[in-house]
Design a protein around this motif. Sequence first.
Motif, PDB file in Angstrom:
ATOM      1  N   PRO A  53      81.223  32.538 -96.194  1.00 45.37           N
ATOM      2  CA  PRO A  53      81.377  31.165 -95.363  1.00 45.37           C
ATOM      3  C   PRO A  53      80.577  30.053 -95.730  1.00 45.37           C
ATOM      4  O   PRO A  53      80.957  28.990 -95.623  1.00 45.37           O
ATOM      5  CB  PRO A  53      80.862  32.002 -93.898  1.00 45.37           C
ATOM      6  CG  PRO A  53      81.015  33.323 -93.928  1.00 45.37           C
ATOM      7  CD  PRO A  53      80.879  33.690 -95.448  1.00 45.37           C
ATOM      8  N   ALA A  54      79.551  30.200 -96.240  1.00 43.55           N
ATOM      9  CA  ALA A  54      78.651  28.958 -96.659  1.00 43.55           C
ATOM     10  C   ALA A  54      79.549  28.274 -97.683  1.00 43.55           C
ATOM     11  O   ALA A  54      79.094  27.139 -98.166  1.00 43.55           O
ATOM     12  CB  ALA A  54      77.396  29.427 -97.117  1.00 43.55           C
ATOM     13  N   ALA A  55      80.424  29.126 -98.582  1.00 42.41           N
ATOM     14  CA  ALA A  55      80.984  28.250 -99.676  1.00 42.41           C
ATOM     15  C   ALA A  55      81.911  27.068 -99.268  1.00 42.41           C
ATOM     16  O   ALA A  55      82.085  26.156 -99.936  1.00 42.41           O
ATOM     17  CB  ALA A  55      81.867  29.559-100.280  1.00 42.41           C
TER      18      ALA A  55
ATOM     19  N   ALA B 183      95.508  18.172 -96.574  1.00 44.12           N
ATOM     20  CA  ALA B 183      96.050  19.604 -96.784  1.00 44.12           C
ATOM     21  C   ALA B 183      94.956  20.330 -97.728  1.00 44.12           C
ATOM     22  O   ALA B 183      94.774  21.359 -97.743  1.00 44.12           O
ATOM     23  CB  ALA B 183      97.334  19.341 -97.454  1.00 44.12           C
ATOM     24  N   VAL B 184      94.528  19.479 -98.621  1.00 50.39           N
ATOM     25  CA  VAL B 184      93.513  20.170 -99.652  1.00 50.39           C
ATOM     26  C   VAL B 184      92.416  20.589 -99.086  1.00 50.39           C
ATOM     27  O   VAL B 184      91.636  21.394 -99.342  1.00 50.39           O
ATOM     28  CB  VAL B 184      93.521  19.204-100.870  1.00 50.39           C
ATOM     29  CG1 VAL B 184      92.493  19.654-102.110  1.00 50.39           C
ATOM     30  CG2 VAL B 184      94.890  18.877-101.668  1.00 50.39           C
ATOM     31  N   GLY B 185      91.893  19.417 -98.347  1.00 52.23           N
ATOM     32  CA  GLY B 185      90.520  19.990 -97.656  1.00 52.23           C
ATOM     33  C   GLY B 185      90.434  21.110 -96.869  1.00 52.23           C
ATOM     34  O   GLY B 185      89.530  21.766 -96.882  1.00 52.23           O
ATOM     35  N   SER B 186      91.523  21.302 -95.947  1.00 49.71           N
ATOM     36  CA  SER B 186      91.401  22.386 -95.224  1.00 49.71           C
ATOM     37  C   SER B 186      91.716  23.730 -96.057  1.00 49.71           C
ATOM     38  O   SER B 186      91.277  24.730 -95.877  1.00 49.71           O
ATOM     39  CB  SER B 186      92.470  22.441 -93.850  1.00 49.71           C
ATOM     40  OG  SER B 186      93.799  22.286 -94.481  1.00 49.71           O
ATOM     41  N   SER B 187      92.561  23.557 -96.962  1.00 52.70           N
ATOM     42  CA  SER B 187      93.066  24.727 -97.785  1.00 52.70           C
ATOM     43  C   SER B 187      91.873  25.168 -98.693  1.00 52.70           C
ATOM     44  O   SER B 187      91.559  26.418 -98.797  1.00 52.70           O
ATOM     45  CB  SER B 187      94.339  24.147 -98.581  1.00 52.70           C
ATOM     46  OG  SER B 187      95.519  23.918 -97.918  1.00 52.70           O
ATOM     47  N   VAL B 188      91.280  24.179 -99.569  1.00 57.41           N
ATOM     48  CA  VAL B 188      90.015  24.580-100.444  1.00 57.41           C
ATOM     49  C   VAL B 188      88.749  25.291 -99.514  1.00 57.41           C
ATOM     50  O   VAL B 188      88.490  26.209 -99.851  1.00 57.41           O
ATOM     51  CB  VAL B 188      89.696  23.494-100.992  1.00 57.41           C
ATOM     52  CG1 VAL B 188      88.330  23.288-101.776  1.00 57.41           C
ATOM     53  CG2 VAL B 188      90.859  22.949-102.104  1.00 57.41           C
ATOM     54  N   THR B 189      88.535  24.394 -98.440  1.00 57.42           N
ATOM     55  CA  THR B 189      87.336  24.904 -97.829  1.00 57.42           C
ATOM     56  C   THR B 189      87.658  26.206 -96.991  1.00 57.42           C
ATOM     57  O   THR B 189      86.766  27.343 -97.098  1.00 57.42           O
ATOM     58  CB  THR B 189      86.864  23.928 -96.622  1.00 57.42           C
ATOM     59  OG1 THR B 189      87.910  23.430 -95.725  1.00 57.42           O
ATOM     60  CG2 THR B 189      86.203  22.915 -97.416  1.00 57.42           C
ATOM     61  N   GLY B 190      88.788  26.512 -96.399  1.00 54.98           N
ATOM     62  CA  GLY B 190      89.072  27.750 -95.951  1.00 54.98           C
ATOM     63  C   GLY B 190      89.145  28.819 -96.750  1.00 54.98           C
ATOM     64  O   GLY B 190      88.817  29.854 -96.690  1.00 54.98           O
ATOM     65  N   SER B 191      89.744  28.625 -97.947  1.00 55.80           N
ATOM     66  CA  SER B 191      89.901  29.543 -98.909  1.00 55.80           C
ATOM     67  C   SER B 191      88.482  30.135 -99.472  1.00 55.80           C
ATOM     68  O   SER B 191      88.267  31.052 -99.749  1.00 55.80           O
ATOM     69  CB  SER B 191      90.807  29.312-100.157  1.00 55.80           C
ATOM     70  OG  SER B 191      92.057  28.792 -99.722  1.00 55.80           O
TER      71      SER B 191
END
Length: 175
Positions: free
Chosen positions: A146-148, A131-139
């Motif tokens: 995008p590179a962030a 949950a954190v992986g997709s939320s943090v990278t997507g945000s």
Amino acid sequence: MVSAFAFADVAAISELPVYFVRMGHSATFAALSVTVLSLPSAIVQPLIGWLLDRTSRHSVAICSAFIAGVSFVAIPFVPSELGVLSAFALMGAAISALYTCAVTMLGDRFTGGALVGGSAAFTLAYASGSAVGSSVTGSAMELVAPAAGPIIAGIVLLAFTCVMIGNALICAPPS
């Protein structure tokens, strides 16, 4: 370690294909990247098992987290599609090694009911990490650039690597 694995795994599978499309790669390339990420995960398992049996399990985990973290950070700076796919393959192998290390260490420390409880805790750790992986990278990709996304995923894994190194140094048996 399972949370770090889930964070990286879900970030790589769900967010990096979006990153690739946003950076001008084709949808076919984005889909291919997931295959390139997954295949080495399966192929390297015998090697990871061999390393876990013959070397320090903590060292294998530390190296795996470091390689995965550096691979994430490198993605925005690799100029060719073949280079990106190579980094992605290395990343996939390193990410999957984290889970193999965690399962091996769990089996070393616990038996019986405690092992069952540890397995249940792994499920919770995986759910929270993903949950954190997709939320943090997507945000990060949406709010910064995008590179962030891959860079923040790499930084999280490199920070986790530092925590594992610190833990190994603090908890090392006296010599």
